[in-house]
Design a protein around this motif. Structure first.
Motif, short mmCIF file in Angstrom:
data_model
loop_
_atom_site.label_atom_id
_atom_site.label_comp_id
_atom_site.label_asym_id
_atom_site.label_seq_id
_atom_site.Cartn_x
_atom_site.Cartn_y
_atom_site.Cartn_z
N ASP A 292 0.65 -1.31 -0.04
CA ASP A 292 0.04 0.23 0.13
C ASP A 292 0.48 1.02 0.21
OD1 ASP A 292 -2.32 -1.83 1.04
OD2 ASP A 292 -3.42 -1.09 1.80
N ILE A 293 0.63 2.16 -1.15
CA ILE A 293 0.46 3.47 -1.24
C ILE A 293 0.12 4.49 -0.32
CG2 ILE A 293 2.42 5.66 -2.22
CD1 ILE A 293 3.29 3.15 -4.09
N THR A 294 0.63 5.20 0.64
CA THR A 294 -0.96 6.14 1.79
C THR A 294 -0.90 7.21 0.55
OG1 THR A 294 -0.46 5.15 3.39
CG2 THR A 294 -1.55 6.77 3.43
N THR A 295 -2.48 7.58 0.21
CA THR A 295 -2.19 8.94 -0.07
C THR A 295 -2.96 9.56 0.57
OG1 THR A 295 -4.65 7.52 -1.70
CG2 THR A 295 -2.26 7.91 -2.29
N SER A 296 -4.47 9.40 1.84
CA SER A 296 -4.36 9.65 2.53
C SER A 296 -3.50 10.45 3.32
CB SER A 296 -5.37 9.14 3.58
OG SER A 296 -4.22 8.23 4.38
N LYS A 297 -3.93 11.54 4.02
CA LYS A 297 -3.86 12.60 5.40
C LYS A 297 -1.95 11.93 5.96
CE LYS A 297 -6.88 15.96 5.03
NZ LYS A 297 -7.68 17.17 5.78
N LEU A 298 -2.71 10.67 6.70
CA LEU A 298 -1.54 9.86 7.02
C LEU A 298 -0.14 9.69 6.27
CD1 LEU A 298 -1.35 8.20 9.55
CD2 LEU A 298 -2.07 6.22 7.79
N LYS A 299 -0.16 10.24 5.23
CA LYS A 299 1.07 10.07 4.29
C LYS A 299 1.81 10.63 5.08
CE LYS A 299 -0.37 13.35 0.96
NZ LYS A 299 -0.44 13.33 -0.14
N GLU A 300 1.68 11.51 5.83
CA GLU A 300 2.89 13.15 6.75
C GLU A 300 3.46 12.32 7.65
OE1 GLU A 300 0.31 16.49 7.29
OE2 GLU A 300 -0.23 16.32 5.44
#
Length: 325
Positions: A292-300
């Motif tokens: 999984d490559i995170t795209t939501s705000k959790l990516k920060e």
């Protein structure tokens, strides 16, 4: 996670291996015998890793015979989630299923999920908003939370329905289904007078395959939707499965099959992640890997590094020339 997606009963990125955990009617549907194990880990970059383990097995019950209109199957699945604080969720279910043969290439499957779900928590490792001193979390501050127990368990039931249409080469051209879990709304609580009921989990999926090439390779497009209470998840995408080798030998008493598939694809989890998938199938064995490559705000917080998932699968296939449905 933010936006349209939030936590579910279970969370998987290898949706090309849809299983009993999504719909009990998958038990014994595609093969004489299916057995799989799976491991998933996520959130390691934000200090609170989350791990999930699952195992499933399913098999037909009665011998295959020509002109048989239906087939019974039985299976079971085990699922466990565990956080870094040792809090966990464990479920086990038995999945009796009936597959009705509609015609030579299609069938309708009805399955039931009868099982157990248990929760446990480590009260000492919990973190609470009341323990924040204005600058950081302070474990020495009393949380104000009082629990009568740190474990609870309950009985649960569910049901699912699947329609499958295959072509003459045994490729699933169309497969669509839906299921409901926690139909009895089991109560799970860590307080003596708690009345927290698990919302019903609703699952719907559809899969369409397009064959190409002389070795019966195909593109498989799949969508999976889950809803539980106010939380929803939608995963969709496509996978190319290339048949690199195929050789089968049939006799009156046994069937020998040797094939090699290589698969690769991309899926999207709405407002949450891009999922990269690869798979390898050698005869009866399958290996699936997802990242999984995170795209939501959790990516920060996690530097876009969401989850890693790996799955092993063993199956004994059904061969059409033995009169199997």
């Amino acid at each position: 996670m933010g936006g349209f997606v939030s936590a579910q009963d279970l969370h998987s990125s290898n949706i090309q291996y849809l299983s009993q955990l999504y719909n009990p009617a998958f038990t014994g549907l595609n093969n004489e015998l299916d057995a799989s194990v799976s491991y998933r880990t996520q959130w390691r970059k934000i200090g609170s890793p989350f791990n999930a383990y699952s195992a499933s097995v399913g098999s037909v019950l009665s011998p295959y015979k020509r002109n048989r209109k239906g087939q019974f199957a039985i299976g079971g699945n085990l699922y466990r989630e565990q956080t870094a604080s040792n809090s966990s969720v464990t479920s086990f279910a038995v999945t009796p299923t009936y597959h009705l043969k509609l015609n030579k290439n299609s069938r309708l499957s009805l399955g039931f999920n009868v099982g157990y779900i248990g929760l446990s928590m480590n009260e000492e490792d919990g973190t609470w908003e009341s323990q924040h001193n204005g600058l950081h979390y302070d474990k020495s501050i009393w949380s104000g939370e009082v629990f009568q127990r740190t474990t609870d368990h309950s009985f649960e039931i569910g049901s699912g329905l699947i329609y499958t249409l295959k072509n003459r080469d045994d490729i699933k051209i169309i497969q669509v289904g839906g299921s409901l879990f926690h139909l009895n709304r089991p109560t799970i609580s860590f307080t003596s007078n708690g009345d927290s009921e698990l919302p019903i989990r609703e699952v719907a999926f559809a899969s369409v395959s397009i064959p190409f090439g002389k070795y019966y390779s195909y593109v498989e497009m799949t969508g999976l939707y889950q809803n539980q209470g106010n939380f929803s998840s939608l995963v969709y995408g496509a996978m190319v499965k290339l048949k690199l080798f195929d050789k089968a030998k049939f006799t009156s008493f046994n069937s020998k099959h040797n094939s090699l598939y290589l698969g690769f694809g991309t899926y999207l989890r709405n407002n949450d992640a891009v999922i990269l998938n690869v798979s390898l199938q050698k005869s009866n064995w399958k290996l699936g890997f997802a990242y999984d490559i995170t795209t939501s705000k959790l990516k920060e917080a996690n530097n876009r590094q969401g989850a890693t998932e790996i799955q092993f699968w063993y199956s004994i296939p059904s061969f059409k020339n033995k009169g199997r449905i």
